[in-house]
Design a protein around this motif. Structure first.
Motif, short mmCIF file in Angstrom:
data_model
loop_
_atom_site.label_atom_id
_atom_site.label_comp_id
_atom_site.label_asym_id
_atom_site.label_seq_id
_atom_site.Cartn_x
_atom_site.Cartn_y
_atom_site.Cartn_z
N PRO A 192 0.64 -1.11 -0.08
CA PRO A 192 0.11 0.09 -0.04
C PRO A 192 0.80 1.25 0.04
CG PRO A 192 -0.37 -1.24 1.88
CD PRO A 192 0.43 -2.22 1.14
N THR A 193 2.08 0.99 0.56
CA THR A 193 2.96 2.28 0.48
C THR A 193 4.18 1.88 0.00
OG1 THR A 193 1.98 3.65 2.39
CG2 THR A 193 4.05 4.13 1.76
N TRP A 194 4.81 2.40 -1.08
CA TRP A 194 6.13 2.07 -1.35
C TRP A 194 7.08 3.28 -1.77
CZ3 TRP A 194 8.45 3.17 -6.42
CH2 TRP A 194 9.37 2.43 -6.78
N ARG A 195 8.33 3.04 -0.94
CA ARG A 195 9.18 4.37 -1.12
C ARG A 195 8.49 5.67 -0.79
NH1 ARG A 195 13.84 2.43 -5.61
NH2 ARG A 195 14.22 0.78 -4.68
N GLU A 201 -6.17 6.39 -1.72
CA GLU A 201 -6.93 5.69 -0.50
C GLU A 201 -8.26 4.89 -1.33
OE1 GLU A 201 -5.65 5.66 3.26
OE2 GLU A 201 -7.60 5.16 2.69
N ILE A 202 -8.82 5.65 -1.92
CA ILE A 202 -10.28 5.11 -2.80
C ILE A 202 -10.15 3.69 -3.38
CG2 ILE A 202 -9.87 6.11 -4.91
CD1 ILE A 202 -12.99 6.10 -3.10
N LEU A 203 -8.84 3.26 -4.09
CA LEU A 203 -8.76 2.13 -4.35
C LEU A 203 -8.49 0.94 -3.20
CD1 LEU A 203 -5.80 3.15 -7.09
CD2 LEU A 203 -8.52 2.91 -7.33
N LEU A 204 -8.43 1.34 -2.19
CA LEU A 204 -8.60 0.33 -0.96
C LEU A 204 -9.68 0.00 -0.21
CD1 LEU A 204 -5.22 1.31 -1.40
CD2 LEU A 204 -4.90 0.39 0.86
N SER A 205 -10.64 1.13 -0.63
CA SER A 205 -11.78 1.22 0.20
C SER A 205 -13.18 0.10 -0.28
CB SER A 205 -12.67 2.48 -0.26
OG SER A 205 -13.12 2.30 -1.74
#
Ligand code: JAH
Length: 227
Positions: A192-195, A201-205
């Motif tokens: 979900p976080t890279w570098r 956010e919406i894509l994980l909702s």
């Protein structure tokens, strides 16, 4: 589908026996045949080209060498593709049309190209009556050393549309592809976080309506930038 190429560099087509296309050949969906144009030269030095009438730079490929190569290959119901930067632009629409062909022959020119009488001859009524269609095609506005790489591009775009060639047939029918068959919005996967860059956010909702809206807006923004 049978695909034949005519070229002075048959080695360019070695990758066709690799991976997905190699399997498609073994399973009988596809049949590739590569012909060495030089084998059809009756010339002492096996020449395939000569100087242009009217003068100018470079060399032009001899029509009779092409005639000897193409005559036995051009059976009824064949699409003959002549690769040239002056041709009609290849796109997904033409890839789909050609994926319905039973027999495609790629004429790969080198030097300044092929004597135009080859195109004229095989475009005549005599060949039209046998369902032999000639297409002059370009894959884009740049000059290559010859038609071989352009033929490889077309072969990949056409053959991946054949049932049983593509690994995952669902991705052909999938929604959210544009008319040219690719996704226009940016893609993200794990983590979900890279570098220090977070996935929107919406894509994980899990909210599919909002995701569709976000993707449409992101696609528009990207298309704008690419103008
Ligand atoms: C170059 C014969 N549109 C791409 C493309 C296709 C063919 C050729 N160049 C670019 C070409 C020299 C001789 C064909």
């Amino acid at each position: 589908m049978k695909i034949e190429t005519v070229t002075i560099f048959p080695d360019y087509f070695a990758p066709l026996s690799l991976s997905l296309l190699g399997k498609a050949q073994n399973s009988g969906i596809l049949n590739f045949v590569v012909h060495d144009l030089r084998g059809f030269s009756t010339n002492n030095h096996h020449a395939v080209d000569d100087t242009p009438y009217g003068g100018g730079a470079g060399m032009v490929m001899l029509p009779e060498v092409w005639g000897q190569a193409l005559d036995p290959i051009l059976v009824n119901d064949t699409d003959l593709i002549i690769l040239t930067p002056a041709g009609k632009r290849f796109d997904q629409n033409l890839a789909e049309k050609l994926s319905a062909s039973k027999h495609i022959v790629f004429a790969c020119g080198r030097y300044e190209g092929i004597d135009d009488r080859v195109r004229q001859h095989y475009s005549s009524d005599q060949y039209c009556a046998r369902n032999i269609r000639v297409h002059e095609i370009s894959i884009g506005d740049y000059v290559l050393g010859g038609g071989e790489v352009a033929a490889l591009v077309m072969i990949e775009a056409i053959t991946r549309l054949l049932p049983g060639v593509l690994g995952n047939p669902e991705s052909l029918a999938e929604e959210s592809h544009n008319e040219d068959g690719y996704v226009e919005y940016p893609n993200f996967t794990k983590p979900p976080t890279w570098r220090d860059i977070a996935v929107p956010e919406i894509l994980l909702s899990g909210n599919h309506a909002e995701i569709a809206k976000w993707r449409a807006a992101a696609a528009e923004e990207r298309a704008e930038k690419n103008l």
